[in-house]
Design a protein around this motif. Sequence first.
Motif, PDB file in Angstrom:
ATOM      1  N   HIS A 401      84.900  43.150  41.005  1.00  0.00           N
ATOM      2  CA  HIS A 401      85.373  44.309  40.243  1.00  0.00           C
ATOM      3  C   HIS A 401      85.991  43.896  38.911  1.00  0.00           C
ATOM      4  N   ASP A 402      86.641  42.711  38.880  1.00  0.00           N
ATOM      5  CA  ASP A 402      87.300  42.249  37.662  1.00  0.00           C
ATOM      6  C   ASP A 402      87.353  40.722  37.680  1.00  0.00           C
ATOM      7  N   PRO A 403      86.252  40.079  37.315  1.00  0.00           N
ATOM      8  CA  PRO A 403      86.202  38.611  37.396  1.00  0.00           C
ATOM      9  C   PRO A 403      87.189  37.911  36.465  1.00  0.00           C
ATOM     10  N   VAL A 404      87.595  38.570  35.383  1.00  0.00           N
ATOM     11  CA  VAL A 404      88.559  37.942  34.476  1.00  0.00           C
ATOM     12  C   VAL A 404      89.926  37.869  35.147  1.00  0.00           C
ATOM     13  N   ALA A 405      90.377  38.969  35.722  1.00  0.00           N
ATOM     14  CA  ALA A 405      91.654  38.955  36.445  1.00  0.00           C
ATOM     15  C   ALA A 405      91.596  38.026  37.653  1.00  0.00           C
ATOM     16  N   ALA A 406      90.405  37.873  38.235  1.00  0.00           N
ATOM     17  CA  ALA A 406      90.264  37.003  39.406  1.00  0.00           C
ATOM     18  C   ALA A 406      90.614  35.554  39.084  1.00  0.00           C
ATOM     19  N   LEU A 407      90.459  35.145  37.826  1.00  0.00           N
ATOM     20  CA  LEU A 407      90.806  33.775  37.445  1.00  0.00           C
ATOM     21  C   LEU A 407      92.278  33.486  37.695  1.00  0.00           C
ATOM     22  N   ILE A 408      93.113  34.526  37.673  1.00  0.00           N
ATOM     23  CA  ILE A 408      94.552  34.376  37.885  1.00  0.00           C
ATOM     24  C   ILE A 408      94.972  34.841  39.276  1.00  0.00           C
ATOM     25  N   PHE A 409      94.468  35.980  39.721  1.00  0.00           N
ATOM     26  CA  PHE A 409      94.846  36.482  41.039  1.00  0.00           C
ATOM     27  C   PHE A 409      94.362  35.554  42.150  1.00  0.00           C
ATOM     28  N   CYS A 410      93.188  34.989  41.981  1.00  0.00           N
ATOM     29  CA  CYS A 410      92.619  34.091  42.978  1.00  0.00           C
ATOM     30  C   CYS A 410      92.936  32.636  42.612  1.00  0.00           C
ATOM     31  N   GLN A 411      92.774  31.743  43.565  1.00  0.00           N
ATOM     32  CA  GLN A 411      93.082  30.327  43.336  1.00  0.00           C
ATOM     33  C   GLN A 411      91.841  29.602  42.816  1.00  0.00           C
ATOM     34  N   VAL A 412      91.952  29.029  41.622  1.00  0.00           N
ATOM     35  CA  VAL A 412      90.841  28.280  41.024  1.00  0.00           C
ATOM     36  C   VAL A 412      91.307  26.851  40.797  1.00  0.00           C
ATOM     37  N   ASN A 413      90.657  25.899  41.430  1.00  0.00           N
ATOM     38  CA  ASN A 413      91.090  24.511  41.320  1.00  0.00           C
ATOM     39  C   ASN A 413      90.352  23.726  40.244  1.00  0.00           C
ATOM     40  N   ARG A 414      89.094  24.089  39.984  1.00  0.00           N
ATOM     41  CA  ARG A 414      88.314  23.325  39.004  1.00  0.00           C
ATOM     42  C   ARG A 414      87.415  24.246  38.199  1.00  0.00           C
ATOM     43  N   VAL A 415      87.114  23.803  37.000  1.00  0.00           N
ATOM     44  CA  VAL A 415      86.091  24.481  36.209  1.00  0.00           C
ATOM     45  C   VAL A 415      84.749  23.805  36.475  1.00  0.00           C
TER      46      VAL A 415
END
Length: 452
Positions: A401-415
Amino acid sequence: MATLLIKHIHTLVTMDGARREIQDGAIFVRDRTIEQVGPTATLPETADEVLDLQNRYVVLPGLVNTHHHFYQTLTRVIPAAQNCDLFNWLQTLYPIWANLTPEAVFISAQMAAAELMLSGCTTASDHLYIYPNGSTLDDEIQAIQAIGLRFHASRGSMSVGESQGGLPPDAVVEKEADILKDSQRLIEQYHDNSRHAMLRITLAPCSPFSVSQDLMRESAALARSHPGIRLHTHLAENKSDIEYSLATFGMTPGDYAESVGWVGNDVWHAHCVQLDDRAIQNFGKTGTGVAHCPCSNMRLASGMAPIRKMLKHRVPVGLGVDGSASNDTSNLLNEARTAFLMARVRELDAEAMTAREALELGTRGGAQVLGRDDIGYLAPGMSADLIAINLDRPEFAGAQHDPVAALIFCQVNRVDYSFINGRKVVDKGRLTTIELETLVEKHNQLARQLLD
């Protein structure tokens, strides 16, 4: 001149003046500089190198780290320092850091840079303030040039030891004349004030409790006699910091900074957790920046910096992971997430910070703090520093629904991809500039030797 085309980007987060988020976007780079940004259909179809992201990735500007101590990767999770506040933590670790060597500085810098780059950082400032056993800032500079990170090298210093009422042991402090002489040398040898520069020098006396007021003033004068040299130090990190400043100088940290000439748009301070309202207003009026380091501040029980108030008063704020002995990681995406969560907890307000505001702290905010007009957002004429993150991973499942917000709301360990100055430094999640496994092995050997 070499060209690069990145196309079919699911969401291209430009962070430009209009804060555009372009669906099926593309970026065209010529000779390390962005030439075009827009929908894929409007950009050239070919280039010397083409990366087709098949509408499965978010692309955004590379993250900017405004405060770190690279050498501290060698002393993560030291048992005696695990449950200390700032001053006790420092006093526990100073004797260990006194064993640093030029090789240890070199390898630890590459280890910190590798972790930063894998977590989306493309520009970093590091604060090296201890130089035992013949080590120099040159060791760190050479290490970072080899790995390919855009770098602001801070010539830190400590000159007031325990015998003079300071916190560090006398054995790890330097004479102030030597500090200033070496600062001048480093500026002349390395500082590049041109646009798109990969290396700049900062002058960074360590803290109010480890240097004299004279060194603060003289460092400021030296910096301001050269174009583009900025000033950096620690300030108002915890309550003990406040007590020391009042007892030693008869001033709050904010007043102390102003008294030695350390306010202005060429200055930024790390932490500022306990900065008072008057100082916040003054920082906003003068353009004095702040490096916000939420993970370290929680780890050392220093408190929660009033970032919402700072932003309200137009204080430039960027993110910093701080040293890897007080974080104990160098993951800049995680730092942005933590800043987002901390702001909401501190203010007891679910609207205190949005996900996009957290990303802005890590991009445009950091660029402003470091005095850069060539990084922090994606637009023609800007440096080709950008990162890409694949949306087809478990942590984003259900977040379409909002992949940009997901970068912060969800846990991202690596690019998955990172480009610095137009050069691909992370390719499908792997560093291209160094053999990571060999680096980890050597780093662990040196970490063990520090404690022998």
